[in-house]
Design a protein around this motif. Structure first.
Motif, PDB file in Angstrom:
ATOM      1  N   GLU A   1       0.805  -1.221   0.000  1.00  0.00           N
ATOM      2  CA  GLU A   1       0.000   0.000   0.000  1.00  0.00           C
ATOM      3  C   GLU A   1       0.839   1.273   0.000  1.00  0.00           C
ATOM      4  O   GLU A   1       0.354   2.328  -0.408  1.00  0.00           O
ATOM      5  N   LEU A   2       2.078   1.194   0.468  1.00  0.00           N
ATOM      6  CA  LEU A   2       2.896   2.400   0.594  1.00  0.00           C
ATOM      7  C   LEU A   2       3.352   2.917  -0.763  1.00  0.00           C
ATOM      8  O   LEU A   2       3.725   2.143  -1.642  1.00  0.00           O
ATOM      9  N   GLU A   3       3.345   4.238  -0.895  1.00  0.00           N
ATOM     10  CA  GLU A   3       3.829   4.843  -2.133  1.00  0.00           C
ATOM     11  C   GLU A   3       5.355   4.795  -2.205  1.00  0.00           C
ATOM     12  O   GLU A   3       5.921   4.590  -3.269  1.00  0.00           O
ATOM     13  N   ASP A   4       6.020   4.978  -1.065  1.00  0.00           N
ATOM     14  CA  ASP A   4       7.479   5.019  -1.028  1.00  0.00           C
ATOM     15  C   ASP A   4       7.993   4.072   0.056  1.00  0.00           C
ATOM     16  O   ASP A   4       7.774   4.304   1.246  1.00  0.00           O
ATOM     17  N   ILE A   5       8.664   3.011  -0.365  1.00  0.00           N
ATOM     18  CA  ILE A   5       9.183   2.033   0.607  1.00  0.00           C
ATOM     19  C   ILE A   5      10.644   2.280   0.964  1.00  0.00           C
ATOM     20  O   ILE A   5      11.192   1.606   1.831  1.00  0.00           O
ATOM     21  N   ARG A   6      11.259   3.259   0.315  1.00  0.00           N
ATOM     22  CA  ARG A   6      12.691   3.488   0.566  1.00  0.00           C
ATOM     23  C   ARG A   6      13.043   3.695   2.035  1.00  0.00           C
ATOM     24  O   ARG A   6      14.046   3.145   2.489  1.00  0.00           O
ATOM     25  N   PRO A   7      12.236   4.434   2.810  1.00  0.00           N
ATOM     26  CA  PRO A   7      12.592   4.568   4.234  1.00  0.00           C
ATOM     27  C   PRO A   7      12.620   3.215   4.965  1.00  0.00           C
ATOM     28  O   PRO A   7      13.430   3.023   5.867  1.00  0.00           O
ATOM     29  N   LEU A   8      11.766   2.300   4.565  1.00  0.00           N
ATOM     30  CA  LEU A   8      11.752   0.979   5.199  1.00  0.00           C
ATOM     31  C   LEU A   8      13.018   0.174   4.897  1.00  0.00           C
ATOM     32  O   LEU A   8      13.374  -0.728   5.652  1.00  0.00           O
ATOM     33  N   LEU A   9      13.685   0.498   3.801  1.00  0.00           N
ATOM     34  CA  LEU A   9      14.868  -0.255   3.385  1.00  0.00           C
ATOM     35  C   LEU A   9      16.146   0.208   4.075  1.00  0.00           C
ATOM     36  O   LEU A   9      17.174  -0.463   3.987  1.00  0.00           O
ATOM     37  N   GLU A  10      16.081   1.327   4.781  1.00  0.00           N
ATOM     38  CA  GLU A  10      17.276   1.857   5.441  1.00  0.00           C
ATOM     39  C   GLU A  10      17.925   0.868   6.407  1.00  0.00           C
ATOM     40  O   GLU A  10      19.151   0.730   6.412  1.00  0.00           O
ATOM     41  N   PRO A  11      17.152   0.136   7.230  1.00  0.00           N
ATOM     42  CA  PRO A  11      17.810  -0.836   8.123  1.00  0.00           C
ATOM     43  C   PRO A  11      18.554  -1.937   7.363  1.00  0.00           C
ATOM     44  O   PRO A  11      19.598  -2.408   7.815  1.00  0.00           O
ATOM     45  N   VAL A  12      18.039  -2.326   6.210  1.00  0.00           N
ATOM     46  CA  VAL A  12      18.727  -3.343   5.397  1.00  0.00           C
ATOM     47  C   VAL A  12      20.037  -2.764   4.877  1.00  0.00           C
ATOM     48  O   VAL A  12      21.085  -3.422   4.921  1.00  0.00           O
ATOM     49  N   LYS A  13      20.004  -1.535   4.416  1.00  0.00           N
ATOM     50  CA  LYS A  13      21.221  -0.879   3.925  1.00  0.00           C
ATOM     51  C   LYS A  13      22.232  -0.699   5.056  1.00  0.00           C
ATOM     52  O   LYS A  13      23.431  -0.911   4.853  1.00  0.00           O
ATOM     53  N   GLN A  14      21.752  -0.322   6.230  1.00  0.00           N
ATOM     54  CA  GLN A  14      22.656  -0.166   7.377  1.00  0.00           C
ATOM     55  C   GLN A  14      23.301  -1.501   7.746  1.00  0.00           C
ATOM     56  O   GLN A  14      24.489  -1.555   8.053  1.00  0.00           O
ATOM     57  N   TRP A  15      22.527  -2.582   7.703  1.00  0.00           N
ATOM     58  CA  TRP A  15      23.058  -3.909   7.999  1.00  0.00           C
ATOM     59  C   TRP A  15      24.124  -4.301   6.980  1.00  0.00           C
ATOM     60  O   TRP A  15      25.195  -4.791   7.355  1.00  0.00           O
ATOM     61  N   LEU A  16      23.846  -4.065   5.705  1.00  0.00           N
ATOM     62  CA  LEU A  16      24.849  -4.370   4.681  1.00  0.00           C
ATOM     63  C   LEU A  16      26.105  -3.532   4.872  1.00  0.00           C
ATOM     64  O   LEU A  16      27.219  -4.042   4.768  1.00  0.00           O
ATOM     65  N   THR A  17      25.929  -2.250   5.142  1.00  0.00           N
ATOM     66  CA  THR A  17      27.068  -1.351   5.346  1.00  0.00           C
ATOM     67  C   THR A  17      27.937  -1.823   6.512  1.00  0.00           C
ATOM     68  O   THR A  17      29.162  -1.775   6.443  1.00  0.00           O
ATOM     69  N   ALA A  18      27.292  -2.289   7.572  1.00  0.00           N
ATOM     70  CA  ALA A  18      28.026  -2.726   8.762  1.00  0.00           C
ATOM     71  C   ALA A  18      28.722  -4.077   8.564  1.00  0.00           C
ATOM     72  O   ALA A  18      29.708  -4.357   9.246  1.00  0.00           O
ATOM     73  N   ASN A  19      28.243  -4.895   7.635  1.00  0.00           N
ATOM     74  CA  ASN A  19      28.744  -6.259   7.515  1.00  0.00           C
ATOM     75  C   ASN A  19      29.478  -6.577   6.223  1.00  0.00           C
ATOM     76  O   ASN A  19      30.483  -7.281   6.244  1.00  0.00           O
ATOM     77  N   ALA A  20      28.976  -6.112   5.109  1.00  0.00           N
ATOM     78  CA  ALA A  20      29.564  -6.456   3.809  1.00  0.00           C
ATOM     79  C   ALA A  20      30.726  -5.538   3.469  1.00  0.00           C
ATOM     80  O   ALA A  20      30.784  -4.393   3.931  1.00  0.00           O
ATOM     81  N   ARG A  21      31.620  -6.041   2.677  1.00  0.00           N
ATOM     82  CA  ARG A  21      32.784  -5.290   2.220  1.00  0.00           C
ATOM     83  C   ARG A  21      32.800  -5.254   0.696  1.00  0.00           C
ATOM     84  O   ARG A  21      32.248  -6.158   0.050  1.00  0.00           O
ATOM     85  N   PRO A  22      33.432  -4.245   0.110  1.00  0.00           N
ATOM     86  CA  PRO A  22      33.565  -4.244  -1.349  1.00  0.00           C
ATOM     87  C   PRO A  22      34.158  -5.578  -1.820  1.00  0.00           C
ATOM     88  O   PRO A  22      35.072  -6.109  -1.211  1.00  0.00           O
ATOM     89  N   GLY A  23      33.559  -6.130  -2.865  1.00  0.00           N
ATOM     90  CA  GLY A  23      33.974  -7.429  -3.368  1.00  0.00           C
ATOM     91  C   GLY A  23      33.066  -8.557  -2.915  1.00  0.00           C
ATOM     92  O   GLY A  23      33.047  -9.622  -3.524  1.00  0.00           O
ATOM     93  N   ASP A  24      32.320  -8.328  -1.819  1.00  0.00           N
ATOM     94  CA  ASP A  24      31.321  -9.304  -1.415  1.00  0.00           C
ATOM     95  C   ASP A  24      30.182  -9.284  -2.427  1.00  0.00           C
ATOM     96  O   ASP A  24      30.092  -8.385  -3.271  1.00  0.00           O
ATOM     97  N   MET A  25      29.293 -10.260  -2.333  1.00  0.00           N
ATOM     98  CA  MET A  25      28.173 -10.371  -3.255  1.00  0.00           C
ATOM     99  C   MET A  25      26.868 -10.410  -2.476  1.00  0.00           C
ATOM    100  O   MET A  25      26.858 -10.780  -1.298  1.00  0.00           O
ATOM    101  N   ALA A  26      25.780 -10.024  -3.148  1.00  0.00           N
ATOM    102  CA  ALA A  26      24.455 -10.088  -2.533  1.00  0.00           C
ATOM    103  C   ALA A  26      23.477 -10.666  -3.546  1.00  0.00           C
ATOM    104  O   ALA A  26      23.410 -10.207  -4.689  1.00  0.00           O
TER     105      ALA A  26
END
Length: 127
Positions: A46-71
């Motif tokens: 129902e939401l028009e913009d889900i980008r704010p909901l994705l911030e925790p996923v991005k923060q988790w990736l930023t904290a854990n993944a390194r350049p060269g890793d894959m998703a």
């Protein structure tokens, strides 16, 4: 050590795991934490913009993944698009799994057509 972060709603199949190890050199698979998995698998349509909901996923990736890793990124089209772009911007290689679909149609006792689809992993592709 190559790591594959799993951003999708299903479990990795044995064939996908074998292929990731053989073709991509993956040695470690990291699923989303349960609360982020719940979010990723149930984004509200129902939401028009889900980008704010994705911030925790991005923060988790930023904290854990390194350049060269894959998703492995699959899910809601808009969320997938946003996370694929995020991965590109941070040096994480975004992937998706291709599959071959085999369809069988049967008639049930009442004459209704029942369609069954079997999806078989073929390979991973980069976005």
């Amino acid at each position: 050590m190559k790591t594959l972060y799993l951003l999708f709603s299903h479990r990795l199949t044995a064939e996908q795991e074998r292929d990731a190890r053989a073709s991509l050199g993956v040695v470690s698979f990291v699923p989303l934490p349960p609360e982020l998995q719940q979010l990723w698998s149930n984004l509200p349509p129902e939401l028009e913009d889900i980008r704010p909901l994705l911030e925790p996923v991005k923060q988790w990736l930023t904290a854990n993944a390194r350049p060269g890793d894959m998703a492995l990124v699959t899910g809601d089209f808009g969320a997938t698009w946003d996370l694929v772009n995020f991965c590109h911007s941070t040096g994480i290689t975004p992937l998706y799994s291709t599959s071959r679909r085999v369809v069988a149609e049967e008639r049930d006792a009442g004459g209704a057509v029942v369609k069954k689809s079997l999806f078989a992993h073929v390979r991973f592709r980069r976005y």
